[in-house]
Motif scaffolding. Structure first.
Motif, mmCIF file in Angstrom:
data_model
loop_
_atom_site.group_PDB
_atom_site.id
_atom_site.type_symbol
_atom_site.label_atom_id
_atom_site.label_comp_id
_atom_site.label_asym_id
_atom_site.label_seq_id
_atom_site.Cartn_x
_atom_site.Cartn_y
_atom_site.Cartn_z
ATOM 1 N N VAL A 11 36.413 30.193 41.648
ATOM 2 C CA VAL A 11 37.669 30.244 41.245
ATOM 3 C C VAL A 11 38.564 29.724 41.473
ATOM 4 O O VAL A 11 38.932 28.531 41.796
ATOM 5 C CB VAL A 11 37.614 31.218 42.726
ATOM 6 N N THR A 12 39.391 29.944 39.946
ATOM 7 C CA THR A 12 40.346 29.448 39.508
ATOM 8 C C THR A 12 41.427 30.313 39.640
ATOM 9 O O THR A 12 41.014 31.101 38.556
ATOM 10 C CB THR A 12 39.789 28.767 38.051
ATOM 11 N N ILE A 13 42.568 29.774 39.502
ATOM 12 C CA ILE A 13 44.155 30.880 39.705
ATOM 13 C C ILE A 13 45.412 29.353 38.093
ATOM 14 O O ILE A 13 45.265 28.281 39.077
ATOM 15 C CB ILE A 13 44.203 30.701 40.774
ATOM 16 N N VAL B 77 35.893 37.666 35.120
ATOM 17 C CA VAL B 77 34.322 37.852 36.640
ATOM 18 C C VAL B 77 33.755 37.908 36.203
ATOM 19 O O VAL B 77 33.312 38.195 34.736
ATOM 20 C CB VAL B 77 34.705 38.585 37.668
ATOM 21 N N HIS B 78 32.790 37.058 36.456
ATOM 22 C CA HIS B 78 31.343 36.611 35.653
ATOM 23 C C HIS B 78 30.318 38.273 36.249
ATOM 24 O O HIS B 78 29.210 38.258 36.502
ATOM 25 C CB HIS B 78 30.646 35.961 36.687
ATOM 26 N N ASP B 79 30.582 38.645 34.825
ATOM 27 C CA ASP B 79 29.722 39.982 34.771
ATOM 28 C C ASP B 79 28.794 39.916 33.879
ATOM 29 O O ASP B 79 28.221 40.301 33.235
ATOM 30 C CB ASP B 79 30.503 41.213 34.110
ATOM 31 N N ALA B 80 27.612 39.465 34.906
ATOM 32 C CA ALA B 80 26.102 38.474 34.100
ATOM 33 C C ALA B 80 25.697 40.335 33.643
ATOM 34 O O ALA B 80 25.163 40.964 32.953
ATOM 35 C CB ALA B 80 25.384 37.812 35.385
ATOM 36 N N ASN C 176 33.241 32.845 38.319
ATOM 37 C CA ASN C 176 32.329 32.076 37.468
ATOM 38 C C ASN C 176 31.357 32.307 38.599
ATOM 39 O O ASN C 176 31.323 30.721 39.217
ATOM 40 C CB ASN C 176 32.624 31.347 36.862
ATOM 41 N N GLY C 177 30.027 32.092 38.923
ATOM 42 C CA GLY C 177 28.843 32.369 39.869
ATOM 43 C C GLY C 177 27.581 31.946 38.997
ATOM 44 O O GLY C 177 27.420 32.027 38.080
ATOM 45 N N GLY D 2 25.791 27.099 30.193
ATOM 46 C CA GLY D 2 27.287 25.659 30.068
ATOM 47 C C GLY D 2 28.548 26.464 29.870
ATOM 48 O O GLY D 2 29.182 25.644 29.939
ATOM 49 N N ALA D 3 28.823 27.325 28.645
ATOM 50 C CA ALA D 3 29.875 26.891 27.911
ATOM 51 C C ALA D 3 30.767 28.544 29.098
ATOM 52 O O ALA D 3 31.899 28.994 28.333
ATOM 53 C CB ALA D 3 29.800 27.743 26.448
ATOM 54 N N THR D 4 30.110 29.573 29.397
ATOM 55 C CA THR D 4 30.578 30.779 29.919
ATOM 56 C C THR D 4 31.602 30.363 30.684
ATOM 57 O O THR D 4 33.074 31.085 30.398
ATOM 58 C CB THR D 4 29.651 31.262 30.772
ATOM 59 N N GLY D 5 31.933 29.822 31.717
ATOM 60 C CA GLY D 5 32.751 29.696 32.736
ATOM 61 C C GLY D 5 34.263 28.850 31.873
ATOM 62 O O GLY D 5 35.112 29.249 32.483
ATOM 63 N N LEU D 6 33.915 27.716 30.919
ATOM 64 C CA LEU D 6 34.946 27.295 30.074
ATOM 65 C C LEU D 6 35.671 28.367 28.810
ATOM 66 O O LEU D 6 36.769 27.967 28.600
ATOM 67 C CB LEU D 6 34.553 26.178 29.463
#
Length: 417
Positions: A411-413, A310-313, A397-398, A364-368
């Motif tokens: 959100v991807t499963i 999960v997106h923990d910025a 990923n937000g 730009g790379a984070t979600g992937l």
């Protein structure tokens, strides 16, 4: 019946500060790595591509055709095929997941059999004021005054003070204020946030791709430099550079591949995007909407998820997103994290990569890179941080901020083939 979509290749560079590497070099590293992971000798099968990036225009004076410029040398040398369409993707920190979603739709629709999602950013820059300016573009700048007023209202409600300025990080300040409200409303503590941060720094110490590869005990997290209360430096994602990629294919294409490729394929059970709005802070966010839709699309429930990124910025985000993903009741995220439920051997391991606070966050790379981590967990290839019997994984990923939530979310499963 629509065809199933699979991920057959994933890759991420090591995240960090890479002043000696250009964006083109990082993009090339990611492409070479993902082709090798997919068992492909070249990119000749590629039919479409999506390039995720956020900072090149503001920081490096390259806008409008970012991905095209990154790929041109690789086309010239024959590493990437000629005439393959490339689409530039930008959605704040959610850009990587948006690129993946678009590649998924290409294949799901039957238009293509093979598609590439790739993301790169270089946010380490000698001019830190310019970096702060880049981050401040993650809000609606025409509505900046009303945005600040909204956070001042939230701050007043929970007895805090909200500050905004060019020398500050808008995202750390907004996340911090959301954390303050959660602490006021639900009794969440700074120590609970620190426990989550310490857990992720432990996971990052086991990840050879992480920007920070060291442990930080809870007491050290709490005593670290205060960025924006309650967030200390150890609770916040660092600035850095990196690239990540995924190759997606149809079931028809997968059946034509060698057993070694088929055995490592990861099925996309759901891919959902959602958009933010000006919501009351007590209302569940766009990430819950996306998660609920992803569960419905996949026929799964939160209890079925074995591992999640999960997106923990900031480390508060992991507490909040554990609630939004349905892993615990709303308001109980702090207790859930502190219980050990999200550790590598816990009920639902979260951010086994180290999360953004340890792995790093080249936007730009984070979600992937999150896809890379979950795919490796499902393949049983995560080594020291491997979750036992991981079969189903989730990625949240937000990106951007509108009012008290993100502007965009994916959100991807994923499921082990």
């Amino acid at each position: 019946m629509l065809d199933s979509v699979y991920i057959i290749g994933t890759y991420t560079t090591t995240f960090g500060k890479w002043p000696e590497k250009s964006g083109k070099e990082l993009t090339r590293d990611a492409l070479v790595g993902v082709l090798e992971d997919a068992g492909m000798s070249d990119a000749g099968a590629m039919e479409s591509s999506y390039f995720s990036n956020c900072g090149m225009g503001i920081l490096w004076d390259q806008d409008l055709l970012r991905g095209h410029c990154m790929f041109a040398p690789m086309v010239d040398e024959g590493l990437f095929p000629e005439r393959v369409p490339l689409v530039n993707v930008e959605g704040g920190c959610a850009s990587g997941s948006i690129a993946l979603h678009l590649a998924w739709k290409d294949i799901l629709s039957g238009l293509h059999d093979v598609s590439l999602a790739i993301g790169m950013d270089k946010f380490y820059h000698e001019d830190m004021a310019r970096v702060m300016t880049a981050f401040n573009h993650g809000i609606d700048r025409e509505e900046k005054d009303s945005f600040i007023k909204r956070y001042q209202q939230v701050a007043q409600e929970c007895g805090q003070d909200f500050r905004f300025g060019p020398e500050r990080s808008i995202f750390m300040d907004t996340y911090a204020m959301q954390a303050c409200w959660h602490m006021w409303k639900w009794g969440t503590t700074q120590e609970q946030i620190a426990i989550g941060a310490s857990k992720n720094h432990h996971n990052g110490s086991l990840n050879p791709k992480a920007q920070y590869r060291f442990e930080v005990p809870v007491d050290k997290v709490l005593s670290d430099y205060l960025v924006s209360y309650p967030m200390t430096r150890s609770m916040c994602a660092p600035i850095g550079d990196g690239a990540a990629a995924a190759i997606l294919c149809s079931e028809k294409f997968l059946k034509q591949q060698p057993a070694a490729v088929r055995d490592r394929a990861v099925k996309i059970r759901a891919s959902v995007l959602s958009g933010g709005k000006n919501r009351p802070i007590a209302e569940p966010s766009l990430t819950k909407w996306a998660a609920d839709k992803a569960y419905n699309m996949s026929g799964l429930a939160p209890k079925d998820i074995d591992v999640a990124e999960v997106h923990d910025a900031t480390s508060f985000c992991e507490i909040y997103q554990a609630e939004m993903m349905g892993f615990c009741p709303i308001g109980k995220g702090g207790e859930f994290i502190a219980s050990g439920a999200t550790m590598l051997d816990g009920e639902i391991p979260i951010n086994t990569s180290g999360g953004l606070v340890s792995k790093g966050h080249p936007i730009g790379a984070t979600g992937l890179s999150m896809v890379y981590e979950v795919a490796n967990q499902l393949r049983g290839e995560a080594q020291e941080r491997q979750v036992k019997d991981a079969g189903i994984g989730l990625i949240e990923n937000g990106g951007g901020v509108i009012s008290v939530e993100e502007f965009a979310c994916g959100v991807t499963i994923l499921e082990r083939n």
